[in-house]
Design a protein around this motif. Structure first.
Motif, PDB file in Angstrom:
ATOM      1  N   VAL A 184       0.808  -1.221   0.000  1.00 26.84           N
ATOM      2  CA  VAL A 184       0.000   0.000   0.000  1.00 26.84           C
ATOM      3  C   VAL A 184       0.844   1.277   0.000  1.00 26.84           C
ATOM      4  CG1 VAL A 184      -1.803   1.280   1.216  1.00 26.84           C
ATOM      5  CG2 VAL A 184      -1.950  -1.200   1.024  1.00 26.84           C
ATOM      6  N   LEU A 193       2.405   2.256  -3.283  1.00 20.72           N
ATOM      7  CA  LEU A 193       1.587   2.884  -4.315  1.00 20.72           C
ATOM      8  C   LEU A 193       1.960   4.349  -4.504  1.00 20.72           C
ATOM      9  CD1 LEU A 193      -1.922   1.391  -3.435  1.00 20.72           C
ATOM     10  CD2 LEU A 193      -0.414   0.711  -5.302  1.00 20.72           C
ATOM     11  N   MET A 238       5.030   4.737  -6.655  1.00 18.10           N
ATOM     12  CA  MET A 238       4.777   4.451  -8.061  1.00 18.10           C
ATOM     13  C   MET A 238       4.320   5.682  -8.838  1.00 18.10           C
ATOM     14  SD  MET A 238       5.655   1.375  -8.513  1.00 18.10           S
ATOM     15  CE  MET A 238       5.878  -0.206  -7.711  1.00 18.10           C
ATOM     16  N   PHE A 272       3.535  -2.680 -13.990  1.00 17.94           N
ATOM     17  CA  PHE A 272       3.003  -2.730 -12.636  1.00 17.94           C
ATOM     18  C   PHE A 272       2.320  -4.068 -12.353  1.00 17.94           C
ATOM     19  CE2 PHE A 272       2.564   2.106 -11.673  1.00 17.94           C
ATOM     20  CZ  PHE A 272       3.941   2.220 -11.797  1.00 17.94           C
ATOM     21  N   LEU A 294       3.607  -6.550  -9.478  1.00 12.74           N
ATOM     22  CA  LEU A 294       2.718  -6.952  -8.385  1.00 12.74           C
ATOM     23  C   LEU A 294       2.593  -8.469  -8.318  1.00 12.74           C
ATOM     24  CD1 LEU A 294       0.749  -6.198  -6.125  1.00 12.74           C
ATOM     25  CD2 LEU A 294      -1.057  -5.976  -7.858  1.00 12.74           C
ATOM     26  N   ARG A 341      -7.207  -0.901  -2.223  1.00 12.33           N
ATOM     27  CA  ARG A 341      -6.364   0.295  -2.268  1.00 12.33           C
ATOM     28  C   ARG A 341      -5.741   0.471  -3.659  1.00 12.33           C
ATOM     29  NH1 ARG A 341      -8.418   0.240   2.365  1.00 12.33           N
ATOM     30  NH2 ARG A 341      -7.410   1.124   4.197  1.00 12.33           N
ATOM     31  N   VAL A 342      -5.312  -0.631  -4.247  1.00 14.66           N
ATOM     32  CA  VAL A 342      -4.722  -0.565  -5.593  1.00 14.66           C
ATOM     33  C   VAL A 342      -5.747  -0.048  -6.597  1.00 14.66           C
ATOM     34  CG1 VAL A 342      -3.772  -1.938  -7.488  1.00 14.66           C
ATOM     35  CG2 VAL A 342      -3.034  -2.390  -5.142  1.00 14.66           C
ATOM     36  N   ALA A 347      -6.290   3.587  -6.386  1.00 13.23           N
ATOM     37  CA  ALA A 347      -5.150   4.371  -6.873  1.00 13.23           C
ATOM     38  C   ALA A 347      -5.103   4.471  -8.391  1.00 13.23           C
ATOM     39  CB  ALA A 347      -3.847   3.750  -6.358  1.00 13.23           C
ATOM     40  N   TYR A 352      -3.289   7.262 -10.868  1.00 18.51           N
ATOM     41  CA  TYR A 352      -2.204   6.971 -11.800  1.00 18.51           C
ATOM     42  C   TYR A 352      -2.535   7.468 -13.201  1.00 18.51           C
ATOM     43  CZ  TYR A 352       0.081   3.995  -8.362  1.00 18.51           C
ATOM     44  OH  TYR A 352       0.716   3.527  -7.241  1.00 18.51           O
ATOM     45  N   PHE A 368      -3.240   9.614  -1.434  1.00 19.29           N
ATOM     46  CA  PHE A 368      -2.478   8.442  -1.029  1.00 19.29           C
ATOM     47  C   PHE A 368      -2.327   8.391   0.486  1.00 19.29           C
ATOM     48  CE2 PHE A 368      -1.291   8.744  -5.467  1.00 19.29           C
ATOM     49  CZ  PHE A 368      -1.342   7.424  -5.861  1.00 19.29           C
ATOM     50  N   ILE A 372      -5.988   6.268   0.799  1.00 18.01           N
ATOM     51  CA  ILE A 372      -5.354   4.963   0.638  1.00 18.01           C
ATOM     52  C   ILE A 372      -4.606   4.546   1.894  1.00 18.01           C
ATOM     53  CG2 ILE A 372      -3.639   3.685  -0.698  1.00 18.01           C
ATOM     54  CD1 ILE A 372      -4.522   5.357  -3.108  1.00 18.01           C
TER      55      ILE A 372
END
Length: 279
Positions: A59, A62, A65, A115, A119, A145-146, A149, A153, A210, A214
């Motif tokens: 998490v 993220l 990233m 990504f 992952l 959470r991903v 996000a 992104y 974030f 997140i």
């Protein structure tokens, strides 16, 4: 435009830059779990806690990233500025609008591939080295959470793509992109410390969700110190370990903010690029 996207994907995925970036990301992901395994293999009684902590590390990663969007866009653009081939592309009959959205689409494809594989490598190495969690619900929390996000992104990639088209220099557009991420956040952070009335403004910085959504930190002065770090503090990890799925308001916040950045950056970037002289 579909033919242009296919050609760009073929060219991009054959680059050593792309392959090396993917390899580095995968090796780093595996290395995290190898370090966990080597450091804590002598304490099998804490194996489940170790697995939960390793999952939770995904998490805060993220946030990092978002900054690597620079690498993803640079993979797509580096040869264009190095060999000055933008003019050749336009001479083949592609419009500037097609080139703009084609590059953006390829950047998103590259990001999704790198990504996703990273992952997958992280999770596979975690399960092979550390084992499976007894509470599989934490995996759902991490993917929640991903998913939240992803719109952020998209906004980050659109912003970085716009910088790359407006500023025909890899180093220069990188600094400008980093500035767009960090300067508003730090400025609004400072203003919020001075006067809580600026809290809504602080919420408009692209990296704020974030922390606030997140990472599960509320926007108030007591949490500002935690918001300045990248999220690897023990108390932040505990927030994730004990977290539930994000509420609908937080998901909507991430979605609206990410798409707002995407729309604004694309409109401005395309407008400037269509008027800029190509050499």
């Amino acid at each position: 435009m579909l033919n242009y996207i296919k050609a760009e994907c073929f060219k991009t995925f054959k680059r050593i830059y792309m392959r090396n970036t993917l390899l580095i990301f995968v090796l780093l992901a595996i290395a995290v779990n190898v370090l966990f395994f080597v450091a804590f293999r002598s304490s099998p009684t804490n194996s489940q806690e170790l697995i939960r902590t390793s999952l939770s590390v995904i998490v805060p990663m993220l946030l990092i990233m978002v900054y690597t969007a620079l690498i993803m866009v640079d993979i797509v653009f580096s040869d264009e500025y190095k060999y000055k081939t933008f003019k050749n592309t336009l001479s083949f009959g592609f419009t500037r609008t097609q080139v703009y959205f084609g590059k953006l689409a390829v950047s998103m494809i590259v990001t999704a591939v790198i990504f996703s594989i990273t992952l997958a490598a992280y999770l596979v190495s975690l399960f092979l080295l550390l084992g499976f969690p007894e509470d599989m619900g934490l995996i759902g929390v991490v993917f929640n959470r991903v998913a939240a996000a992803i719109p952020l992104y998209i906004g980050a990639l659109c912003l970085c793509n716009a910088c790359a088209f407006i500023i025909p220099n890899n180093t220069a557009f990188s600094f400008v992109y980093m500035g767009f991420l960090m300067v508003p956040y730090l400025l609004f952070y400072t203003l919020t410390l001075l006067n809580p009335a600026f809290t809504p403004l602080f919420g408009t910085a692209l990296v704020t969700p974030f922390y606030t959504s997140i990472m599960g930190l509320d926007i108030h002065v007591a949490n500002m110190g935690d918001m300045m770090g990248v999220g690897f503090k023990v108390d932040n990890i505990e927030n994730i370990l004990n977290a539930a799925l994000l509420p609908g308001t937080s998901v909507a916040y991430c979605l609206i903010l990410g798409l707002a950045y995407a729309a604004a950056a694309t409109l401005i970037g395309l407008a400037v690029y269509r008027r800029r002289e190509i050499r």
